[in-house]
Design a protein around this motif. Sequence first.
Motif, PDB file in Angstrom:
ATOM      1  N   TYR A 166       0.824  -1.208   0.000  1.00  0.00           N
ATOM      2  CA  TYR A 166       0.000   0.000   0.000  1.00  0.00           C
ATOM      3  C   TYR A 166       0.857   1.257   0.000  1.00  0.00           C
ATOM      4  N   ALA A 167       1.875   1.266   0.860  1.00  0.00           N
ATOM      5  CA  ALA A 167       2.711   2.462   0.996  1.00  0.00           C
ATOM      6  C   ALA A 167       3.556   2.699  -0.253  1.00  0.00           C
ATOM      7  N   SER A 168       4.056   1.639  -0.847  1.00  0.00           N
ATOM      8  CA  SER A 168       4.982   1.774  -1.980  1.00  0.00           C
ATOM      9  C   SER A 168       4.287   1.798  -3.338  1.00  0.00           C
ATOM     10  N   GLY A 169       3.021   1.355  -3.362  1.00  0.00           N
ATOM     11  CA  GLY A 169       2.338   1.234  -4.645  1.00  0.00           C
ATOM     12  C   GLY A 169       2.874   0.097  -5.490  1.00  0.00           C
ATOM     13  N   ARG A 170       3.553  -0.835  -4.850  1.00  0.00           N
ATOM     14  CA  ARG A 170       4.173  -1.978  -5.531  1.00  0.00           C
ATOM     15  C   ARG A 170       3.476  -3.268  -5.103  1.00  0.00           C
ATOM     16  N   THR A 171       3.634  -4.302  -5.885  1.00  0.00           N
ATOM     17  CA  THR A 171       3.100  -5.621  -5.540  1.00  0.00           C
ATOM     18  C   THR A 171       4.260  -6.577  -5.343  1.00  0.00           C
ATOM     19  N   ALA A 172       4.270  -7.258  -4.200  1.00  0.00           N
ATOM     20  CA  ALA A 172       5.362  -8.184  -3.899  1.00  0.00           C
ATOM     21  C   ALA A 172       5.254  -9.449  -4.739  1.00  0.00           C
ATOM     22  N   THR A 173       6.397 -10.001  -5.102  1.00  0.00           N
ATOM     23  CA  THR A 173       6.458 -11.332  -5.683  1.00  0.00           C
ATOM     24  C   THR A 173       6.528 -12.333  -4.544  1.00  0.00           C
ATOM     25  N   VAL A 174       5.565 -13.235  -4.480  1.00  0.00           N
ATOM     26  CA  VAL A 174       5.501 -14.219  -3.398  1.00  0.00           C
ATOM     27  C   VAL A 174       6.303 -15.454  -3.808  1.00  0.00           C
ATOM     28  N   LEU A 175       7.203 -15.887  -2.931  1.00  0.00           N
ATOM     29  CA  LEU A 175       8.089 -17.004  -3.249  1.00  0.00           C
ATOM     30  C   LEU A 175       7.598 -18.336  -2.691  1.00  0.00           C
ATOM     31  N   GLY A 176       6.856 -18.312  -1.578  1.00  0.00           N
ATOM     32  CA  GLY A 176       6.304 -19.538  -1.013  1.00  0.00           C
ATOM     33  C   GLY A 176       4.919 -19.811  -1.588  1.00  0.00           C
ATOM     34  N   LYS A 177       4.178 -20.690  -0.927  1.00  0.00           N
ATOM     35  CA  LYS A 177       2.804 -20.932  -1.363  1.00  0.00           C
ATOM     36  C   LYS A 177       2.008 -19.630  -1.274  1.00  0.00           C
ATOM     37  N   PRO A 178       1.163 -19.292  -2.230  1.00  0.00           N
ATOM     38  CA  PRO A 178       0.655 -20.108  -3.338  1.00  0.00           C
ATOM     39  C   PRO A 178       1.383 -19.899  -4.670  1.00  0.00           C
ATOM     40  N   SER A 179       2.643 -19.484  -4.646  1.00  0.00           N
ATOM     41  CA  SER A 179       3.380 -19.266  -5.888  1.00  0.00           C
ATOM     42  C   SER A 179       3.411 -20.528  -6.748  1.00  0.00           C
ATOM     43  N   LYS A 180       3.061 -20.382  -8.012  1.00  0.00           N
ATOM     44  CA  LYS A 180       3.098 -21.524  -8.926  1.00  0.00           C
ATOM     45  C   LYS A 180       4.508 -22.086  -9.020  1.00  0.00           C
ATOM     46  N   ASP A 181       5.512 -21.200  -9.021  1.00  0.00           N
ATOM     47  CA  ASP A 181       6.899 -21.657  -9.132  1.00  0.00           C
ATOM     48  C   ASP A 181       7.307 -22.539  -7.954  1.00  0.00           C
ATOM     49  N   PHE A 182       6.757 -22.247  -6.765  1.00  0.00           N
ATOM     50  CA  PHE A 182       7.084 -23.027  -5.569  1.00  0.00           C
ATOM     51  C   PHE A 182       6.583 -24.459  -5.722  1.00  0.00           C
ATOM     52  N   PHE A 183       5.336 -24.598  -6.158  1.00  0.00           N
ATOM     53  CA  PHE A 183       4.788 -25.936  -6.395  1.00  0.00           C
ATOM     54  C   PHE A 183       5.524 -26.626  -7.547  1.00  0.00           C
ATOM     55  N   ALA A 184       5.798 -25.857  -8.603  1.00  0.00           N
ATOM     56  CA  ALA A 184       6.424 -26.441  -9.791  1.00  0.00           C
ATOM     57  C   ALA A 184       7.826 -26.956  -9.503  1.00  0.00           C
ATOM     58  N   GLU A 185       8.569 -26.256  -8.656  1.00  0.00           N
ATOM     59  CA  GLU A 185       9.927 -26.696  -8.330  1.00  0.00           C
ATOM     60  C   GLU A 185       9.893 -28.008  -7.560  1.00  0.00           C
ATOM     61  N   ALA A 186       8.931 -28.143  -6.634  1.00  0.00           N
ATOM     62  CA  ALA A 186       8.796 -29.402  -5.900  1.00  0.00           C
ATOM     63  C   ALA A 186       8.457 -30.540  -6.859  1.00  0.00           C
ATOM     64  N   ALA A 187       7.542 -30.282  -7.797  1.00  0.00           N
ATOM     65  CA  ALA A 187       7.162 -31.297  -8.780  1.00  0.00           C
ATOM     66  C   ALA A 187       8.360 -31.698  -9.638  1.00  0.00           C
ATOM     67  N   ARG A 188       9.152 -30.703 -10.053  1.00  0.00           N
ATOM     68  CA  ARG A 188      10.331 -30.976 -10.876  1.00  0.00           C
ATOM     69  C   ARG A 188      11.317 -31.859 -10.125  1.00  0.00           C
ATOM     70  N   GLU A 189      11.539 -31.552  -8.840  1.00  0.00           N
ATOM     71  CA  GLU A 189      12.464 -32.348  -8.032  1.00  0.00           C
ATOM     72  C   GLU A 189      11.983 -33.791  -7.884  1.00  0.00           C
ATOM     73  N   MET A 190      10.663 -33.978  -7.888  1.00  0.00           N
ATOM     74  CA  MET A 190      10.093 -35.312  -7.737  1.00  0.00           C
ATOM     75  C   MET A 190      10.055 -36.069  -9.063  1.00  0.00           C
ATOM     76  N   GLY A 191      10.174 -35.333 -10.171  1.00  0.00           N
ATOM     77  CA  GLY A 191      10.030 -35.960 -11.474  1.00  0.00           C
ATOM     78  C   GLY A 191       8.608 -36.354 -11.784  1.00  0.00           C
ATOM     79  N   VAL A 192       7.653 -35.552 -11.273  1.00  0.00           N
ATOM     80  CA  VAL A 192       6.231 -35.842 -11.430  1.00  0.00           C
ATOM     81  C   VAL A 192       5.534 -34.606 -11.988  1.00  0.00           C
ATOM     82  N   ASP A 193       4.597 -34.793 -12.899  1.00  0.00           N
ATOM     83  CA  ASP A 193       3.810 -33.673 -13.413  1.00  0.00           C
ATOM     84  C   ASP A 193       2.923 -33.113 -12.309  1.00  0.00           C
ATOM     85  N   LEU A 194       2.723 -31.798 -12.318  1.00  0.00           N
ATOM     86  CA  LEU A 194       1.866 -31.166 -11.314  1.00  0.00           C
ATOM     87  C   LEU A 194       0.493 -31.816 -11.266  1.00  0.00           C
TER      88      LEU A 194
END
Length: 257
Positions: A166-194
Amino acid sequence: MIRGILIDLSGVVYIGDEPVAGALEALSRIRRSGLPVRFLTNTTRTPKRGLLRRLSKMGFEIAAEELFTPAQAARELLIERGLTPHLLIHPALEEDFRGLPPLIGGERAVIVGDAADGFTYQALNAAFRELANGAVFLALAKNRTFLDADGSLSLDTGAFVAALEYASGRTATVLGKPSKDFFAEAAREMGVDLNDLAMIGDDVESDVSGALAAGVGHALLVRTGKYAPGAEAAAEPEPTAVVDDIGAAADWILARI
């Protein structure tokens, strides 16, 4: 068909310093099934090493490579992009950011986690000034609440991230859940499709709807931890199933492999 499982920790596997009833047996059954497992947590008050030690004391044997944390994702991003961090995090989490390659004049990045009592005006204003000067804005998580040690809900990182947005007028990039990249990296490490994964969580927004929106095939909401009766009614996407606990979640998943 389900080929792998993603599991939240706090509120699903343990509450405070005690395992959720039936959690140890449920995880043993999942292990015996042969399905790969990854544990995805948005906890940002405890470093990864400390979290693994805490889980071990409760009887959970989880390998370091099975545990995914937002701080881990942030560290990898800092190195990849050559960013210099300005940390607004809990002091205990600082060890996960030690030993970064020294940078001179690198682009700045504000990293916000659950700083707890560290969320003072002075600390928030210092982070705001970095953002006002163009720093990259990274949030380790954006959860609204967490289940505190006294059994009641407490403010989580999201409220403070929202204040800085609100103060900065910016939107944070979220690195943990619910970030798609967070789930996707776990899936990649497992060798399993999301789409072949099932997620088990107690946070209907970050764990369940977040997983489904990211492409995870199934997401189960447990009625333990921070679960509030009726929370699933407003969820979008809605849970694949709502079950009593991780034991019931294990039953549901193992019947579908």
